[in-house]
Write a protein that holds these residues in place. Structure first.
Motif, PDB file in Angstrom:
ATOM      1  N   PRO A 701     -12.887   0.615  10.205  1.00  0.00           N
ATOM      2  CA  PRO A 701     -13.451   0.399  11.548  1.00  0.00           C
ATOM      3  C   PRO A 701     -13.752  -1.072  11.836  1.00  0.00           C
ATOM      4  CG  PRO A 701     -15.006   1.581  10.128  1.00  0.00           C
ATOM      5  CD  PRO A 701     -13.697   1.567   9.420  1.00  0.00           C
ATOM      6  N   LEU A 702     -14.216  -1.812  10.837  1.00  0.00           N
ATOM      7  CA  LEU A 702     -14.533  -3.218  11.105  1.00  0.00           C
ATOM      8  C   LEU A 702     -13.258  -4.053  11.214  1.00  0.00           C
ATOM      9  CD1 LEU A 702     -17.792  -3.747   9.027  1.00  0.00           C
ATOM     10  CD2 LEU A 702     -17.501  -2.886  11.329  1.00  0.00           C
ATOM     11  N   GLY A 703     -12.205  -3.602  10.549  1.00  0.00           N
ATOM     12  CA  GLY A 703     -10.906  -4.249  10.739  1.00  0.00           C
ATOM     13  C   GLY A 703     -10.434  -4.069  12.171  1.00  0.00           C
ATOM     14  N   ALA A 704     -10.773  -2.915  12.751  1.00  0.00           N
ATOM     15  CA  ALA A 704     -10.361  -2.637  14.131  1.00  0.00           C
ATOM     16  C   ALA A 704     -11.034  -3.588  15.116  1.00  0.00           C
ATOM     17  CB  ALA A 704     -10.673  -1.189  14.485  1.00  0.00           C
ATOM     18  N   GLN A 705     -12.110  -4.250  14.664  1.00  0.00           N
ATOM     19  CA  GLN A 705     -12.800  -5.205  15.543  1.00  0.00           C
ATOM     20  C   GLN A 705     -12.404  -6.639  15.230  1.00  0.00           C
ATOM     21  OE1 GLN A 705     -16.708  -4.277  14.245  1.00  0.00           O
ATOM     22  NE2 GLN A 705     -16.933  -2.471  15.528  1.00  0.00           N
ATOM     23  N   THR A 706     -11.404  -6.820  14.386  1.00  0.00           N
ATOM     24  CA  THR A 706     -11.053  -8.159  13.950  1.00  0.00           C
ATOM     25  C   THR A 706      -9.626  -8.487  14.379  1.00  0.00           C
ATOM     26  OG1 THR A 706     -12.458  -7.780  12.035  1.00  0.00           O
ATOM     27  CG2 THR A 706     -10.997  -9.677  11.925  1.00  0.00           C
ATOM     28  N   GLY A 707      -9.460  -9.676  14.936  1.00  0.00           N
ATOM     29  CA  GLY A 707      -8.148 -10.104  15.408  1.00  0.00           C
ATOM     30  C   GLY A 707      -7.192 -10.395  14.256  1.00  0.00           C
ATOM     31  N   ALA A 708      -5.995 -10.849  14.595  1.00  0.00           N
ATOM     32  CA  ALA A 708      -5.013 -11.208  13.574  1.00  0.00           C
ATOM     33  C   ALA A 708      -5.587 -12.333  12.712  1.00  0.00           C
ATOM     34  CB  ALA A 708      -3.727 -11.663  14.229  1.00  0.00           C
ATOM     35  N   THR A 709      -5.212 -12.368  11.432  1.00  0.00           N
ATOM     36  CA  THR A 709      -5.756 -13.379  10.519  1.00  0.00           C
ATOM     37  C   THR A 709      -4.613 -14.127   9.826  1.00  0.00           C
ATOM     38  OG1 THR A 709      -6.148 -11.465   9.073  1.00  0.00           O
ATOM     39  CG2 THR A 709      -8.064 -12.469  10.109  1.00  0.00           C
ATOM     40  N   PRO A 710      -4.905 -15.334   9.324  1.00  0.00           N
ATOM     41  CA  PRO A 710      -3.830 -16.197   8.812  1.00  0.00           C
ATOM     42  C   PRO A 710      -3.136 -15.696   7.557  1.00  0.00           C
ATOM     43  CG  PRO A 710      -5.851 -17.441   9.174  1.00  0.00           C
ATOM     44  CD  PRO A 710      -6.199 -16.016   9.324  1.00  0.00           C
ATOM     45  N   ASP A 711      -3.578 -14.558   7.023  1.00  0.00           N
ATOM     46  CA  ASP A 711      -2.857 -13.992   5.884  1.00  0.00           C
ATOM     47  C   ASP A 711      -1.695 -13.134   6.362  1.00  0.00           C
ATOM     48  OD1 ASP A 711      -4.788 -12.262   7.006  1.00  0.00           O
ATOM     49  OD2 ASP A 711      -4.677 -10.933   5.287  1.00  0.00           O
ATOM     50  N   GLY A 712      -1.509 -13.081   7.702  1.00  0.00           N
ATOM     51  CA  GLY A 712      -0.424 -12.268   8.236  1.00  0.00           C
ATOM     52  C   GLY A 712      -0.872 -10.869   8.584  1.00  0.00           C
ATOM     53  N   ARG A 713      -2.169 -10.618   8.440  1.00  0.00           N
ATOM     54  CA  ARG A 713      -2.720  -9.308   8.828  1.00  0.00           C
ATOM     55  C   ARG A 713      -2.752  -9.231  10.349  1.00  0.00           C
ATOM     56  NH1 ARG A 713      -7.191  -8.987  10.660  1.00  0.00           N
ATOM     57  NH2 ARG A 713      -8.007  -6.986  11.341  1.00  0.00           N
ATOM     58  N   LEU A 714      -2.235  -8.154  10.914  1.00  0.00           N
ATOM     59  CA  LEU A 714      -2.203  -8.013  12.365  1.00  0.00           C
ATOM     60  C   LEU A 714      -3.566  -7.595  12.895  1.00  0.00           C
ATOM     61  CD1 LEU A 714       1.250  -6.230  12.806  1.00  0.00           C
ATOM     62  CD2 LEU A 714       0.716  -8.668  13.001  1.00  0.00           C
ATOM     63  N   ALA A 715      -3.788  -7.875  14.168  1.00  0.00           N
ATOM     64  CA  ALA A 715      -5.058  -7.543  14.805  1.00  0.00           C
ATOM     65  C   ALA A 715      -5.345  -6.058  14.674  1.00  0.00           C
ATOM     66  CB  ALA A 715      -5.017  -7.939  16.271  1.00  0.00           C
ATOM     67  N   LYS A 716      -6.613  -5.758  14.479  1.00  0.00           N
ATOM     68  CA  LYS A 716      -7.130  -4.378  14.477  1.00  0.00           C
ATOM     69  C   LYS A 716      -6.689  -3.540  13.279  1.00  0.00           C
ATOM     70  CE  LYS A 716      -7.673  -4.345  19.433  1.00  0.00           C
ATOM     71  NZ  LYS A 716      -7.062  -4.054  20.696  1.00  0.00           N
ATOM     72  N   THR A 717      -5.910  -4.097  12.374  1.00  0.00           N
ATOM     73  CA  THR A 717      -5.508  -3.314  11.204  1.00  0.00           C
ATOM     74  C   THR A 717      -6.586  -3.437  10.126  1.00  0.00           C
ATOM     75  OG1 THR A 717      -4.292  -5.163  10.283  1.00  0.00           O
ATOM     76  CG2 THR A 717      -3.048  -3.651  11.672  1.00  0.00           C
ATOM     77  N   PRO A 718      -6.578  -2.515   9.147  1.00  0.00           N
ATOM     78  CA  PRO A 718      -7.630  -2.542   8.129  1.00  0.00           C
ATOM     79  C   PRO A 718      -7.669  -3.849   7.330  1.00  0.00           C
ATOM     80  CG  PRO A 718      -6.458  -0.465   8.050  1.00  0.00           C
ATOM     81  CD  PRO A 718      -5.704  -1.348   8.999  1.00  0.00           C
ATOM     82  N   ILE A 719      -8.855  -4.164   6.886  1.00  0.00           N
ATOM     83  CA  ILE A 719      -9.078  -5.333   6.033  1.00  0.00           C
ATOM     84  C   ILE A 719      -8.951  -4.839   4.581  1.00  0.00           C
ATOM     85  CG2 ILE A 719     -10.916  -6.953   5.351  1.00  0.00           C
ATOM     86  CD1 ILE A 719     -11.800  -6.793   8.354  1.00  0.00           C
ATOM     87  N   ALA A 720      -8.646  -5.742   3.679  1.00  0.00           N
ATOM     88  CA  ALA A 720      -8.496  -5.348   2.268  1.00  0.00           C
ATOM     89  C   ALA A 720      -9.774  -4.686   1.788  1.00  0.00           C
ATOM     90  CB  ALA A 720      -8.186  -6.559   1.413  1.00  0.00           C
ATOM     91  N   ASP A 721      -9.607  -3.742   0.891  1.00  0.00           N
ATOM     92  CA  ASP A 721     -10.754  -2.930   0.524  1.00  0.00           C
ATOM     93  C   ASP A 721     -11.365  -3.452  -0.773  1.00  0.00           C
ATOM     94  OD1 ASP A 721     -11.522  -0.710  -1.261  1.00  0.00           O
ATOM     95  OD2 ASP A 721      -9.412  -0.167  -1.202  1.00  0.00           O
ATOM     96  N   GLY A 722     -12.650  -3.777  -0.713  1.00  0.00           N
ATOM     97  CA  GLY A 722     -13.351  -4.292  -1.889  1.00  0.00           C
ATOM     98  C   GLY A 722     -12.742  -5.575  -2.407  1.00  0.00           C
ATOM     99  N   VAL A 723     -12.556  -5.650  -3.709  1.00  0.00           N
ATOM    100  CA  VAL A 723     -11.895  -6.811  -4.285  1.00  0.00           C
ATOM    101  C   VAL A 723     -10.403  -6.516  -4.513  1.00  0.00           C
ATOM    102  CG1 VAL A 723     -13.897  -7.873  -5.361  1.00  0.00           C
ATOM    103  CG2 VAL A 723     -12.681  -6.063  -6.573  1.00  0.00           C
ATOM    104  N   SER A 724      -9.953  -5.380  -4.013  1.00  0.00           N
ATOM    105  CA  SER A 724      -8.546  -5.024  -4.178  1.00  0.00           C
ATOM    106  C   SER A 724      -7.671  -5.992  -3.386  1.00  0.00           C
ATOM    107  CB  SER A 724      -8.286  -3.610  -3.663  1.00  0.00           C
ATOM    108  OG  SER A 724      -9.305  -2.730  -4.040  1.00  0.00           O
ATOM    109  N   PRO A 725      -6.419  -6.158  -3.829  1.00  0.00           N
ATOM    110  CA  PRO A 725      -5.480  -6.939  -3.023  1.00  0.00           C
ATOM    111  C   PRO A 725      -5.278  -6.273  -1.655  1.00  0.00           C
ATOM    112  CG  PRO A 725      -4.604  -6.535  -5.220  1.00  0.00           C
ATOM    113  CD  PRO A 725      -5.831  -5.691  -5.079  1.00  0.00           C
TER     114      PRO A 725
END
Lengths: 842, 263
Positions: A701-725
């Motif tokens: 859900p918090l990834g859904a509130q976050t725009g695209a990021t410089p790691d190539g993650r697209l806007a609103k997609t999930p953020i990495a979980d914990g310390v996992s890649p």
């Protein structure tokens, strides 16, 4: 000679019957507790808060409906219905009222709520307006803090709207001396109060509240005893009649007195567990080292021939069923973050004693058996691993993991013990740690850890660097300058650190405001009776009565930040492939992924508007036709190619999770940007802050509130979980992934780190599969990782379950720090679990 | 000490970590490129030619094969040392056929032994014995394929007769620290009880060998043939039913050998 029985123990048929009964109906919200609490509060206006809390607790326990379900050997329920939940308006209520009409149908954790219940709750809520901990906390916060919360940089929602929980009371104490014994201690402390001291009055009030709440607990058990005897008399089945009589006898003895046998010990444990969750709705009430404190009662009965292993296992299984028998209703957003009705009752087996001797015993194995027997998410079963953990214990744990239930989670003594010592625990206490909730270590009966203090989204400060602190037109971060003026990576990295540190300061403000609000409005005398040294200090847990006091807010997104900052360093500052300004534009346009569609929509809209202004009526079909033409003409493509080029370059840069020395070392430093600044803060209970690195399931859900990021993650997609890649970025297999994660500093994240690996069942097939699996855990732990957990289920199975949820009601998956029924999770969370890299053995 | 051998260069096409099937424990498999045989069922057709080639994987061109030094291979191998130690695992050279690059293979194995890493070799044994001898001093386990006792049939399905292989098997059995015989069980080729019994009896006659593994045919390599623009000649043959492989296992055990299904 092994000092434990490690073989399988057969499941009693009773357990399946109890389990089936749990799932007969959908979870329901019940209102009795809220009504009783409010009745009591109306009668105690003007009294000290802690006295009011104790009196309300007594009123609730004297009048809460009681029920003994068929087949139960261990009794005591907070609700009439199975998997029901009570309401706790003293913390917050507005969200429940707002969700009256949607709570039955929402995607994550729906609840039945009858019209009568709604009516009763409305009356209750009218009383609580202006009196909740949540409202008081809000009034204590800086306006900048509230802006940052609104800007989704961090969410302290857990304790903002609920009780604290996240504690392991001293179950052992109640087992040994009962509440009668605790009352005696409180009375002794009362008579020892030094009248010369300034806090004498406060102490007296507190101790009386402790006594009253312990008496309430005894009363509640006595009601059950009476009910059991009544039911026995009416029971025509002679076997069940005897069982009911035993229940009646047990409840007459415990938890008032110390337990004398294993059955009493199970009953005593359960009353403690259930009653803590009736006093407050704070979740993660974690039973901790069940195999240690229950062992003497088991051992004595076994030795005296009073119990067989099978009977003991049946009782443990019954306790496990009870741990699944009630739930907690949360607001919709939190329900998504903690999906699966979970209560995070973390129970841990194995490990060492205060002298550093391995403690694995029969019950450690029985805990694994019980989870294997009931195949349900609670308790959140954990195992402690250290160099002297018996191999067969880990193999047995691996067998449980292999079922795909997502249990147990594995914890590394070799990291956690020194980490806790570094935070001020004695070595003896640290050696006896258990886990709270997801991954948070502490010492039972001595700690108020405030473990889940806030979710800190490590990606948001980065967005604030690009926007110079502005979010949605509002200055919520500090001004770190225009990125176009930044000429070195250091400058950029420093800006990120500055935004992070400022946001940490605000997060601490939020947490400490909430902490104070609980101290003032919701001290918990019953819980305080079981936490050292509340009675000695004459104050509640919420006022700093515990020996160890912490606040542990958790950061998440380490992998995305490491990948993103590394890509910036390499592509912007080393290779000069594009500028920060160009990257900023690409991020704002989500790398052109949806701008093509967006632009086409805009052009279509213009065309339609033009036609409409000329009085031409346009049908839906015609609009679709125009849109198609626009897309085909390529008029909308414009700049999106440029952004996609940037994305391609980013995707080529090495990523965290592949055992690449350079980026992994960089990730270690990036994690410090969050974990180190936290260390300097203090909380109102006299304790310190320390960081965790885990997301529960908030990365979705918090990834859904976050725009695209410089790691190539697209806007609103999930953020990495914990310390996992980051999902799908680790492509070199499980050992590479584990090696990368182990290169982070897990000691400093002493509130816990979470590493999630997903295995296809074939990877664990056969004895070799299990041996390799155990070697993987051992190898990760040798390199000083702190925690690891596994989802062992095939991708196909998950997709199938998503399509036909009715066929997969019992499918348990590991979500984050806990397991949940897959079909109860929201679609997006299900997708995230499906998309996590599936590691295969080759 | 002379570390020149670490600069030996060879051609590999993959390094796979966390493998649990080719030798004991958690292993890293180094796949060497180039093979003397052309087995029709081969699931790694990209391993057969020594030349670097292009294969279409998921619609994208992928270069198969790269030249690396032993030191570079060791860097990858050493990453999982901790897991070898915990599981009794190590390194397995596979292919292709390591004996096609004997100096390179020997140098990797030697480097592993210098570092105390357990070594295994998965090999057809189809090369001059002098090449095999280069490897044996550094080898803990030789996993050798025996595919058929009938030379004619062997040649028909693998492109080579079997005399040299069987001859080498006797020598390896005498000289290697440990030898395990592995049999890919391929329908239409060697999946009858007589054929398997023949291989088992030969294995038994080697005296020092105690274990034989049956590796049931699978089709996982089929798409690769397409990706290389080649024809998969065994297209459409059935997998071996479990009951049948269990029966074959019994046949092997009747000769007094230990038998395992799968690696």
């Amino acid at each position: 000679m092994a000092k434990y029985y490690s073989k399988e123990i057969v499941k009693s048929p009773r357990i399946d019957r109890l389990k089936d009964a749990l799932f007969e109906k959908a979870p329901e919200i019940e209102v009795e507790r809220a009504v009783l609490l409010t009745e009591s509060y109306k009668q105690t206006e003007g009294m000290p808060t802690i006295t009011r809390r104790a009196k309300a607790f007594r009123h609730i326990l004297e009048n809460l409906p009681i029920i003994i379900h068929e087949d139960e050997l261990v009794v005591g329920s907070a609700t009439k219905s199975q998997r029901g939940c009570q309401i706790f308006p003293e913390f917050s209520f507005q969200w429940i009222e707002d969700e009256f009409d949607t709570i039955e149908t929402r995607a994550a954790d729906p609840f039945v709520l009858t019209d009568d219940s709604k009516k009763a709750l409305k009356e209750v809520f009218a009383y609580w307006k202006g009196k909740t901990t949540s409202e008081l906390a809000t009034s204590y916060m800086r306006s900048e803090t509230i802006d940052a919360i609104d800007g989704n940089v961090f969410t302290p929602g857990n304790y903002f709207f609920n009780g604290i929980g996240h504690v392991t009371a001293d179950y052992d104490l109640v087992l040994r001396i009962g509440y009668d014994g605790i009352i005696k201690k409180a009375k002794a402390a009362l008579s020892a109060i030094d009248a010369k001291k300034g806090d004498a009055v406060k102490r007296r009030i507190f101790l009386n509240a402790v006594i009253e709440s312990c008496e309430a607990a005894i009363t509640f058990a006595q009601r059950y005893s009476k009910l059991a005897y009544e039911m026995a008399e009416k029971c025509s089945d002679p076997v069940r009649r005897e069982e009911l009589k035993t229940i009646g006898k047990n409840c007459s003895r415990v938890p008032q007195f110390g337990a004398e046998n294993f059955h009493e010990a199970c009953q005593s444990f359960w009353f403690v567990q259930m009653l803590i969750q009736t006093e407050s709705n704070g979740h993660s009430i974690s039973p901790g080292r069940f195999d240690i404190y229950m062992y003497p009662y088991y051992k004595k009965d076994l030795k005296n021939g009073k119990i067989t292993r099978e009977q003991a296992q049946e009782l443990v299984d019954c306790v496990w069923i009870k741990l699944n028998s009630f739930t907690k209703v949360r607001d919709d957003a939190s329900a998504q973050g903690f999906a699966g009705y979970s209560l995070f009752q973390n129970l841990i087996a194995g490990g060492q004693d205060k002298n550093g001797v391995d403690t694995t015993n029969d019950l450690s194995f029985m805990c694994l058996n019980a989870s294997m027997h009931i195949m349900l998410p609670q308790p959140s079963l954990s195992v402690r691993v250290w160099n002297k953990t018996p191999h067969e214990f880990l193999i047995r744990a691996g067998e449980l993991t292999r079922t795909g239930i997502g249990l147990p989670a594995y914890y590394n003594d070799e990291v956690i013990i020194p980490a806790l010592v570094s935070r001020g625990l004695t070595l003896e206490d640290a050696r006896q740690y258990n886990i709270i909730g997801c991954v948070e270590p502490q010492k039972m009966g001595k700690t108020d850890g405030w473990h889940d203090a806030a979710f800190f989204n490590m990606l948001r400060p980065l967005e604030l660097v690009f926007s110079n602190g502005v979010d949605n037109g509002k200055q919520i971060g500090i001004k770190t300058g225009d990125v176009n003026d930044m000429t070195t990576f250091c400058e950029f990295y420093d800006a990120y650190k500055a935004q992070t540190e400022y946001m940490i300061e605000l997060m601490v403000d939020a947490d400490n405001a909430i902490d104070l609000a609980h101290m003032e409005r919701a001290p918990l005398p019953f819980l305080s009776s079981m936490i050292e040294d509340c009675i000695g200090r004459g104050k509640s847990v919420q006022e700093g009565g515990a020996i160890y006091n912490f606040t542990g807010p958790q950061g998440f997104g380490v992998a995305n930040m490491a990948d993103g900052l590394y890509a910036i360093r390499k592509l912007v500052f080393e290779e000069r492939q594009f500028t920060l300004g160009e990257l900023k534009e690409a991020l704002a346009n989500n790398f052109g992924v949806d701008s093509a569609t967006g632009d086409a929509e805009k052009i279509t809209l213009e065309v339609v508007k033009g036609l409409a202004s000329k009085g031409v009526e346009v049908s839906e079909e015609q609009i679709a036709g125009i849109y198609k033409q626009v897309v085909e003409s390529g008029a909308s493509k414009g700049s999106s190619n440029k952004y996609q080029k940037i994305l391609e370059l980013i995707n080529e840069v090495p990523k965290f999770g592949n055992d690449d020395c350079e980026i992994d070392a960089f990730a270690r430093d990036v994690a410090y940007t969050y974990t180190k600044p936290i260390e300097k803060y203090k909380n109102p209970r006299g304790g310190i802050y320390h960081a965790g690195l885990y997301p529960v399931s908030a990365n979705v859900p918090l990834g859904a509130q976050t725009g695209a990021t410089p790691d190539g993650r697209l806007a609103k997609t999930p953020i990495a979980d914990g310390v996992s890649p980051a999902a799908g970025r680790d492509v070199n297999g499980p050992t590479a992934s584990a090696n990368s994660v182990a290169k982070l500093d897990h000691y400093i994240a002493s509130n816990g780190t979470l590493f999630n690996m997903k295995f296809h069942p074939s990877a664990l097939a056969g004895p070799e599969g299990l041996e390799s699996f155990v070697a993987l855990i051992r190898g990760y732990f040798d390199q000083k990782g702190s925690h690891v957990q596994f989802n062992v289920v095939s991708r196909e199975t998950l997709i199938e379950a998503q399509k036909n949820p009715e066929k997969y009601k019992g499918l348990v998956v590991r979500v984050a720090g806990y397991s949940a029924l897959f079909t109860t999770l929201s679609k997006s969370l299900q997708d995230d679990i499906i998309n996590r890299t599936e590691q295969k053995g080759f | 000490m002379n570390n020149d051998y670490l600069n030996t260069t060879g051609r590999i096409f993959d390094i796979q970590r966390f493998s649990v099937h080719d030798g004991p424990g958690v292993r890293t498999i180094v796949f060497l490129k180039g093979c003397f045989l052309r087995c029709k069922w081969c699931c790694n057709p990209e391993s057969q030619n020594h030349q670097i080639e292009t294969m279409i994987v998921d619609g994208k061109e992928k270069i198969m094969g790269r030249d690396v030094t032993v030191a570079e291979v060791m860097e990858q191998i050493e990453k999982d040392r901790i897991y070898y130690r915990r599981s009794g695992g190590g390194v397995t050279l596979s292919g292709g056929e390591s004996l096609a690059q004997p100096d390179f293979a020997a140098a990797i194995l030697r480097a592993c032994k210098e570092k105390g890493i357990n070594t295994a070799l998965e090999s057809t044994g189809c090369a001059g014995y002098d090449k095999i001898q280069k490897l044996l001093p550094y080898l803990d386990l030789y996993l050798m394929d025996i595919k058929h006792t009938n030379s004619e049939k062997h040649k028909q399905f693998t492109s080579q007769p079997n005399q040299l292989i069987l001859e080498n098997a006797r020598k390896i059995a005498a000289d290697a620290k440990k030898l395990i015989i592995r049999v890919p069980v391929i329908p239409t080729f060697n999946d009858t009880e007589e054929e398997i019994r023949g291989i088992a009896e030969f294995t038994k006659s080697l005296k020092t060998v105690e274990e034989l593994h049956l590796l049931p045919y699978h089709r996982l390599g089929e798409d690769k043939y397409k990706g290389l623009g080649r024809t998969y000649e065994l297209h459409g043959i059935d997998l071996i039913p479990d009951e049948k492989i269990q029966r074959l296992k019994k046949v092997v055990e009747e000769t007094g050998l230990n038998c395992r299904i799968g690696g």
